[in-house]
Design a protein around this motif. Structure first.
Motif, short mmCIF file in Angstrom:
data_model
loop_
_atom_site.label_atom_id
_atom_site.label_comp_id
_atom_site.label_asym_id
_atom_site.label_seq_id
_atom_site.Cartn_x
_atom_site.Cartn_y
_atom_site.Cartn_z
N GLN A 11 0.83 -1.20 0.00
CA GLN A 11 0.00 0.00 0.00
C GLN A 11 0.86 1.26 0.00
N VAL A 12 0.26 2.34 -0.41
CA VAL A 12 0.95 3.62 -0.40
C VAL A 12 1.52 3.89 1.00
N GLY A 13 2.77 4.32 1.02
CA GLY A 13 3.44 4.59 2.28
C GLY A 13 4.17 3.41 2.87
N GLY A 14 3.98 2.25 2.28
CA GLY A 14 4.62 1.05 2.79
C GLY A 14 6.06 0.91 2.33
N SER A 15 6.65 -0.21 2.68
CA SER A 15 8.06 -0.47 2.38
C SER A 15 8.23 -1.86 1.78
N LEU A 16 9.26 -1.99 1.00
CA LEU A 16 9.69 -3.28 0.46
C LEU A 16 11.20 -3.29 0.41
N ARG A 17 11.75 -4.48 0.51
CA ARG A 17 13.20 -4.64 0.38
C ARG A 17 13.46 -5.65 -0.73
N LEU A 18 14.10 -5.19 -1.77
CA LEU A 18 14.47 -6.06 -2.88
C LEU A 18 15.87 -6.60 -2.67
N SER A 19 16.07 -7.80 -3.17
CA SER A 19 17.40 -8.42 -3.13
C SER A 19 17.79 -8.87 -4.52
N CYS A 20 19.05 -8.86 -4.77
CA CYS A 20 19.57 -9.37 -6.04
C CYS A 20 20.86 -10.11 -5.75
N THR A 21 20.88 -11.39 -6.06
CA THR A 21 22.04 -12.23 -5.80
C THR A 21 22.67 -12.67 -7.12
N ALA A 22 23.96 -12.52 -7.19
CA ALA A 22 24.71 -12.98 -8.35
C ALA A 22 25.19 -14.40 -8.10
N SER A 23 25.02 -15.24 -9.11
CA SER A 23 25.40 -16.64 -8.94
C SER A 23 26.91 -16.83 -8.99
N ASP A 24 27.60 -15.87 -9.58
CA ASP A 24 29.05 -15.95 -9.69
C ASP A 24 29.70 -14.85 -8.85
N TYR A 25 30.98 -15.01 -8.65
CA TYR A 25 31.76 -14.00 -7.94
C TYR A 25 31.65 -12.67 -8.67
N ILE A 26 31.49 -11.61 -7.91
CA ILE A 26 31.41 -10.28 -8.49
C ILE A 26 32.78 -9.64 -8.43
N SER A 27 33.32 -9.37 -9.60
CA SER A 27 34.64 -8.75 -9.67
C SER A 27 34.59 -7.34 -9.10
N SER A 28 35.71 -6.92 -8.56
CA SER A 28 35.77 -5.58 -7.97
C SER A 28 35.62 -4.48 -9.00
N SER A 29 35.77 -4.83 -10.26
CA SER A 29 35.64 -3.83 -11.32
C SER A 29 34.19 -3.59 -11.72
N TYR A 30 33.29 -4.35 -11.14
CA TYR A 30 31.89 -4.28 -11.54
C TYR A 30 31.09 -3.31 -10.68
N THR A 31 30.02 -2.86 -11.26
CA THR A 31 29.00 -2.06 -10.59
C THR A 31 27.69 -2.82 -10.64
N MET A 32 27.01 -2.86 -9.53
CA MET A 32 25.69 -3.48 -9.45
C MET A 32 24.65 -2.37 -9.40
N ALA A 33 23.62 -2.52 -10.19
CA ALA A 33 22.65 -1.43 -10.29
C ALA A 33 21.22 -1.95 -10.24
N TRP A 34 20.34 -1.04 -9.90
CA TRP A 34 18.90 -1.27 -9.98
C TRP A 34 18.31 -0.30 -11.00
N PHE A 35 17.47 -0.84 -11.84
CA PHE A 35 16.67 -0.04 -12.76
C PHE A 35 15.22 -0.45 -12.58
N ARG A 36 14.32 0.36 -13.11
CA ARG A 36 12.91 -0.01 -13.06
C ARG A 36 12.24 0.41 -14.36
N GLN A 37 11.16 -0.28 -14.66
CA GLN A 37 10.43 0.00 -15.88
C GLN A 37 8.93 -0.11 -15.59
N ALA A 38 8.27 1.02 -15.70
CA ALA A 38 6.83 1.06 -15.52
C ALA A 38 6.16 0.73 -16.85
N PRO A 39 4.91 0.29 -16.82
CA PRO A 39 4.21 -0.04 -18.07
C PRO A 39 4.20 1.15 -19.03
#
Length: 123
Positions: A11-39
């Motif tokens: 509901q409006v005003g509520g909270s959620l926590r998203l998680s994203c797990t990589a199956s492989d080791y994440i190199s230090s040269s990488y950046t992890m990002a979140w994007f979103r796409q509305a309809p």
């Protein structure tokens, strides 16, 4: 491979926590990002964390409501979303890549993408 989870209906005003797990080791040269796409909209930048150093970047309108973090030992990034609004409704994707600093917010700068998790904020 990236696996995002944690989406759902809130509901409006509520909270959620998203998680994203990589199956492989994440190199230090990488950046992890979140994007979103509305309809009917283009995919937009939400947040990014540089794996080396932990610098965090946010889309300006989301600062103060969204908080990104990481657990390096678990190859996981999180997105804590508070005070959610109907306009936050979207599919949220995690991505990884090696963007230069000026391209951190660009969709094209990321190589690997998860399948996305749907966040629906109801009024």
């Amino acid at each position: 491979q990236l696996q995002a989870s944690g989406g759902g209906l809130v509901q409006v005003g509520g909270s959620l926590r998203l998680s994203c797990t990589a199956s492989d080791y994440i190199s230090s040269s990488y950046t992890m990002a979140w994007f979103r796409q509305a309809p009917g909209e283009e995919r937009e930048f939400v947040s990014a964390i540089r794996w080396s150093g932990g610098n965090i970047y946010y889309a300006d309108p989301l600062k103060g409501r969204f908080t990104a973090s990481r657990d390096k030992a678990k190859n996981t990034v999180f997105l804590q979303m508070n005070s959610l609004k109907p306009e936050d409704t979207a599919v949220y994707y995690c991505a990884s890549g090696r963007p230069i600093l000026s391209s951190t917010r660009n969709v094209e700068a990321y190589t690997y993408w998860g399948k996305g998790t749907l966040v629906t904020v109801s009024s």
